[in-house]
Design a protein around this motif. Structure first.
Motif, short mmCIF file in Angstrom:
data_model
loop_
_atom_site.label_atom_id
_atom_site.label_comp_id
_atom_site.label_asym_id
_atom_site.label_seq_id
_atom_site.Cartn_x
_atom_site.Cartn_y
_atom_site.Cartn_z
N UNK A 13 0.44 -1.14 -0.09
CA UNK A 13 -0.43 0.17 -0.08
C UNK A 13 1.26 1.01 -0.05
N UNK A 14 -0.02 2.33 -0.92
CA UNK A 14 0.96 3.44 -0.68
C UNK A 14 1.50 3.67 0.84
N UNK A 15 2.41 4.88 1.24
CA UNK A 15 3.46 4.93 2.60
C UNK A 15 3.97 3.47 2.92
N UNK A 16 3.60 2.46 2.23
CA UNK A 16 4.84 1.08 2.68
C UNK A 16 5.92 0.91 2.25
N UNK A 17 6.56 0.28 1.91
CA UNK A 17 8.42 -0.65 2.16
C UNK A 17 8.79 -1.61 1.73
N UNK A 18 8.86 -1.65 0.84
CA UNK A 18 9.81 -2.94 0.53
C UNK A 18 11.55 -2.50 0.46
N UNK A 19 12.03 -3.67 0.37
CA UNK A 19 13.37 -3.56 0.50
C UNK A 19 14.02 -4.86 -1.09
N UNK A 20 14.40 -4.72 -1.63
CA UNK A 20 14.89 -5.72 -3.05
C UNK A 20 15.85 -5.48 -2.85
N UNK A 21 16.34 -7.26 -3.26
CA UNK A 21 17.95 -7.55 -3.34
C UNK A 21 18.57 -8.07 -4.24
N UNK A 22 19.81 -8.28 -4.95
CA UNK A 22 20.01 -8.59 -5.79
C UNK A 22 21.14 -9.47 -5.87
N UNK A 23 21.42 -10.41 -5.95
CA UNK A 23 23.34 -11.34 -5.96
C UNK A 23 23.40 -12.09 -7.43
N UNK A 24 24.87 -12.23 -7.48
CA UNK A 24 25.08 -12.81 -8.62
C UNK A 24 25.24 -14.20 -8.25
N UNK A 39 10.68 0.12 -14.39
CA UNK A 39 11.02 0.83 -16.12
C UNK A 39 8.88 0.25 -16.16
N UNK A 40 7.83 1.86 -15.98
CA UNK A 40 6.76 1.31 -16.15
C UNK A 40 5.95 1.22 -16.85
N UNK A 41 4.67 1.01 -17.02
CA UNK A 41 4.06 0.08 -18.53
C UNK A 41 4.06 1.75 -19.04
N UNK A 42 4.46 1.26 -20.63
CA UNK A 42 3.62 2.97 -21.83
C UNK A 42 5.35 3.40 -21.42
N UNK A 43 6.29 3.73 -20.57
CA UNK A 43 7.28 4.39 -20.43
C UNK A 43 8.84 3.63 -20.65
N UNK A 44 10.32 4.98 -20.62
CA UNK A 44 10.83 4.15 -20.77
C UNK A 44 11.81 3.95 -19.62
N UNK A 84 8.18 4.70 2.05
CA UNK A 84 7.07 6.20 1.56
C UNK A 84 7.08 5.53 0.41
N UNK A 85 6.71 4.50 -0.66
CA UNK A 85 6.12 4.32 -1.79
C UNK A 85 5.46 4.81 -2.26
N UNK A 114 14.56 -8.87 -13.72
CA UNK A 114 13.58 -8.08 -13.15
C UNK A 114 12.76 -7.95 -12.42
N UNK A 115 11.71 -7.44 -11.38
CA UNK A 115 10.50 -7.78 -10.07
C UNK A 115 9.76 -7.09 -9.95
N UNK A 116 8.46 -7.23 -10.18
CA UNK A 116 7.27 -6.31 -10.33
C UNK A 116 7.32 -5.83 -8.91
N UNK A 117 7.45 -4.17 -8.61
CA UNK A 117 6.54 -3.57 -7.79
C UNK A 117 5.82 -2.81 -7.79
N UNK A 118 3.92 -3.02 -7.08
CA UNK A 118 3.35 -2.73 -7.32
C UNK A 118 2.43 -1.85 -6.16
N UNK A 119 2.48 -0.76 -5.79
CA UNK A 119 1.95 0.69 -5.10
C UNK A 119 0.60 0.50 -5.15
N UNK A 120 0.11 0.15 -4.37
CA UNK A 120 -1.93 0.37 -4.12
C UNK A 120 -1.70 1.87 -3.80
#
Length: 121
Positions: A13-24, A39-44, A84-85, A114-120
């Motif tokens: 939800x808006x205002x929430x937090x997420x932590x992304x990780x990326x490892x070799x 990259x958001x839909x329709x954007x670069x 503060x997403x 790629x990993x999807x992040x969705x903020x409602x």
């Protein structure tokens, strides 16, 4: 073949937090710059945050003060703490790294799947 494996995306939800990780995916010689793009839909695809091997960081204006990029060189891992997403942060987030797999291999660009992040709202 080196792969970057991402984790941590999801729905929040808006205002929430997420932590992304990326490892070799395996042991490598060295990593220079690491970064997160999105990259958001329709954007670069755009740069969100970047970090040098020495820890110097750079952020897109839209995420300054809300997102923090960090890395663990011993684990060949980069993180993105997102606080503060906002709904406009919704996108597929891609990890990037400049990697030299072996001592004399030179550096090449590698991307995560790629990993999807969705903020409602």
């Amino acid at each position: 073949q080196v792969q970057l494996v991402e984790s941590g995306g999801g729905l929040v939800q808006a205002g929430g937090s997420l932590r992304l990780s990326c490892a070799a995916s395996r042991s490598i010689f060295n990593i220079n710059a690491m970064a997160w793009h999105r990259q958001a839909p329709g954007k670069q695809r755009e740069l969100v945050a970047a970090i040098t091997r020495g820890g110097i960081t750079n952020y897109a204006d839209s995420v300054k003060g809300r997102f923090t990029i960090s890395r663990d060189n011993a684990k060949n891992t980069v993180y993105l703490q997102m606080n503060s997403l906002k709904p406009e942060d919704t996108a597929v987030y891609y990890c990037y790294a400049e990697i030299a797999p072996f001592l004399y291999s030179g550096y090449n660009d590698y991307w995560g799947q790629g990993t999807q992040v969705t903020v409602s709202s």
